[in-house]
Every structure is written in C-alpha cells, then in structure tokens.
Write an enzyme that holds these catalytic residues in place. Structure first.
Site, short mmCIF file in Angstrom:
data_model
loop_
_atom_site.label_atom_id
_atom_site.label_comp_id
_atom_site.label_asym_id
_atom_site.label_seq_id
_atom_site.Cartn_x
_atom_site.Cartn_y
_atom_site.Cartn_z
N PRO A 98 31.81 43.81 30.23
CA PRO A 98 30.52 43.21 29.84
C PRO A 98 30.39 41.81 30.43
CG PRO A 98 31.60 44.19 27.94
CD PRO A 98 32.59 44.24 29.07
N GLY A 102 32.45 36.18 27.63
CA GLY A 102 33.78 35.64 27.40
C GLY A 102 34.90 36.63 27.66
N LEU A 103 34.58 37.75 28.32
CA LEU A 103 35.64 38.74 28.61
C LEU A 103 36.16 38.60 30.05
CD1 LEU A 103 34.37 41.90 26.71
CD2 LEU A 103 36.23 40.38 26.10
N GLY A 104 35.79 37.52 30.69
CA GLY A 104 36.38 37.22 32.00
C GLY A 104 35.83 38.05 33.15
N ALA A 107 35.75 36.21 36.62
CA ALA A 107 37.10 35.99 37.18
C ALA A 107 37.68 37.31 37.67
CB ALA A 107 38.01 35.35 36.13
N ALA A 108 37.44 38.39 36.93
CA ALA A 108 38.02 39.69 37.31
C ALA A 108 37.40 40.21 38.60
CB ALA A 108 37.83 40.69 36.17
N ASP A 151 41.69 31.93 32.41
CA ASP A 151 41.01 33.20 32.74
C ASP A 151 41.55 33.80 34.04
OD1 ASP A 151 39.36 32.53 30.64
OD2 ASP A 151 37.54 33.25 31.65
O1 PMV Z 1 34.45 31.73 27.09
P1 PMV Z 1 35.68 32.10 27.82
O2 PMV Z 1 36.34 33.34 27.34
O3 PMV Z 1 35.57 32.00 29.30
O4 PMV Z 1 36.81 31.07 27.41
C1 PMV Z 1 36.70 29.71 27.55
C2 PMV Z 1 37.96 29.10 27.08
C3 PMV Z 1 37.87 27.61 26.93
O5 PMV Z 1 39.14 27.19 26.47
C4 PMV Z 1 36.84 27.23 25.89
C5 PMV Z 1 37.52 26.94 28.24
C6 PMV Z 1 38.61 27.03 29.30
O6 PMV Z 1 38.29 26.73 30.46
O7 PMV Z 1 39.76 27.35 28.97
#
Ligand code: PMV
Length: 317
Positions: A98, A102-104, A107-108, A151
């Site tokens: 998705p 926040g599931l990356g 980056a993936a 990530d």
């Molecule tokens: O929102 P995500 O899953 O990409 O996570 C961010 C994590 C933070 O610690 C808030 C930011 C970071 O760059 O590590």
C-alpha cells in the site's frame, strides 16, 4: 540474455520511530507478504524504458521527470557503475505494498529497481544489501528530506534490524527472533506525510529540548528491552513494551484519535500489545497477536474503523 527479476518487501517499524532520528535505537522488520518487484530485460533499440503497469505509465527514461524516484535511482546506479551511457533496457516495476501508509513502498520500489539494474549491468558488487541500501537512501533523502535510514535498510536486508543512526556508519544489526511473532497491521486510512510529523517533532524538541530528549531516551530504553524480549521469545513482555512505546509517542503528539482507537480496540480484543508504527498522525498501527489468524483482533480493528488489515509473521530464526 534472460530477464532479471528482483523483489523487496514492505516494512513496519516495531519500536523507536521518531527517537531514531535523534540517534536512539529503533527496530524495524520486513513485511514479506507485500512486495515491490522489478524486472529488467534488454531493450529493443529505443533506449532505457520504464514500464509502470500500476500507474498505467510506459515511458522513455528521457521523458521521466528529473525528480522521478525511479529515474533518480537509475541515474545513481549508472553513476556508481562509472558508466557514461546506459545500455538499452526495459525496466518494469510493480508493487503490492500500500502506498503512502508508512509501509515503505517508496523505499521498496527503489531497492528492487536498484538491485535489478546493478545485476543487469553485471555489477554484483553494487547489488549487495549494503550497496542497495546506500543507493536507496540517496533517493529517499532527495525525496523525503533527511530520513533516519531505517526504511532503506530493512527493505534491502529483508531481516528484522536493530538500527542506530550514527556517524560515520549507521549501526545495522540483524538479530535472532526467539519465537515467531504474529502482527496485524491496521490502516487508519488517514494519509499523513512522515515529513510533516518529523518536522513537527523537531519544532517541539527545539522548544522543549529537555522534555523531548527525555521522551526519546525513554523510547531508546524500550527498544533495547524489546530486542531482548524478541530474542528470548518473551511475547507478554514485548506486548507491554509496545504499549509503553505508544504512550511515549502520544506524548510526542504523533498519535491521533484514529490510531488511539485502533490501538485500544486491539488491546481490548486480546492483542498482547499495540502501538502506532512509523511517522504517526495517521497511517498504520501494529498489534502483536497470539496466532496468525487472530480473528477477534482483526474483527475489532475493522469495527474500530481500520480501512485495511494486513497480517505478517516474523519467523523464528
Ligand atoms: O512513516 P514511516 O514508516 O516512513 O516511518 C518514519 C519513521 C520516522 O522515525 C518517524 C522517520 C525516520 O526517518 O526514521
């Protein structure tokens, strides 16, 4: 030449988000049930081509916007390989992760593409976990400000990682999992750019450094304890540590009514622990559950407003 296909998983942050930006440890893990896939094959004489079926896009690399993440990734691999020109190829990228939750996913997609292109160019030295992670970080940095680097590390290494952002090299430690861990991932459906939450925490830290340093250090201690609990397979303890980390994230103001509702619903339905995961203010929460099905917790999350619930297992290692 046969096509080359590579994949990279999604990720969740288990402990230490936000504090990780300030040099405290964090733990993240791959979500292997959802993946980005890159497939690269020799082209037909029309230069480098990008094919993105999910977005209905098919274009020449030359047509891609200068800040397009994939175009940037290709450019960085070309530079790292010391090439002045790229051979013809067609790079197809798809993803079941998705997006923007926040599931990356970003980056993936980058990591899969970087690895595929490095192998296509016959440069296995650029396709190692370390190199893929470093090149993916460069793309993330240009796109998302100054991410901690967790990530790109997890999606490249595809293992649970204990991570500390530090100079000159980040501390990246894969570690053993003493018992399988089952998580549900509940999506609030609220889009929340990580960059905004990170910037907001920074402003609060600047206004009240002592209070925020104390909160970050607390997260760091919980992360250290969580690593021990994961190694020992102490699920009850791990669940308590998740609750405690969520409470500290609430104090940093990065939770939200939707996240709190899902966390409370999961706990009430028998989860061992639950917390928001990632940047917060929306996006996803995670719940540690007793078995892969965890139907009562899944049901409770849906009833409490989760737009989607994914399940993932961290196998014992
Ligand atoms: O929102 P995500 O899953 O990409 O996570 C961010 C994590 C933070 O610690 C808030 C930011 C970071 O760059 O590590």
């Amino acid at each position: 030449m046969l096509p080359i296909q590579t994949t990279a998983p999604g990720k969740i942050i288990l402990f230490g988000e936000h504090a990780v930006v300030y040099g405290y440890p964090a733990i993240a893990a791959p979500v292997t049930q959802v993946r980005a896939t890159a497939r690269i094959e020799p082209g037909d004489g029309s230069g480098a081509r990008l094919v993105l079926p999910d977005l209905g896009r098919m274009q020449s690399l030359l047509e891609a916007a200068a800040d397009d993440a994939l175009a940037l990734a290709i450019h960085l691999v070309k530079e790292a390989a010391g090439l002045s020109e790229l051979p013809d190829f067609s790079l197809t990228v798809t993803s079941s992760i998705p997006i923007a939750s926040g599931l990356g996913s970003g980056a993936a997609v980058t990591a899969a593409a970087v690895r595929a292109l490095a192998l296509f160019l016959n440069r296995p030295d650029l396709a190692t976990n370390e190199q893929v992670s470093a090149l993916t970080y460069e793309v993330e940095r240009i796109h998302h400000g100054t991410p901690s680097g967790i990530d790109n590390t997890v999606v490249s290494y595809e293992q649970p990682i204990f991570f500390v952002r530090q100079q000159p090299h980040n501390r990246i430690e894969p570690f053993p999992v003493g018992r399988p861990l089952y998580f549900l991932i509940g999506d609030t459906g609220v889009a929340s750019p990580t960059k905004l939450a990170v910037g907001d925490v920074r402003r609060q830290w600047e206004a009240a450094p002592d209070r925020f340093n104390h909160l970050f250090a607390g997260c760091g201690r919980l992360t250290e304890a969580a690593r021990e609990a994961i190694e020992q397979g102490d699920l009850a303890r791990l669940g308590e540590l998740m609750q405690a980390n969520h409470a500290l994230l609430q104090e940093m103001t990065v939770s939200s009514p939707e996240l709190d509702r899902l966390v409370a619903a999961a706990s009430a339905a028998g989860a061992l622990g639950a917390k928001l995961s990632g940047g917060g203010r929306g996006g996803n929460m995670i719940a540690l559950v007793r078995d892969a099905a965890a139907s009562s917790v899944r049901q409770a999350l849906i009833q409490a407003g989760a737009k989607q619930v994914l399940a993932t297992t961290l196998p014992q290692t």
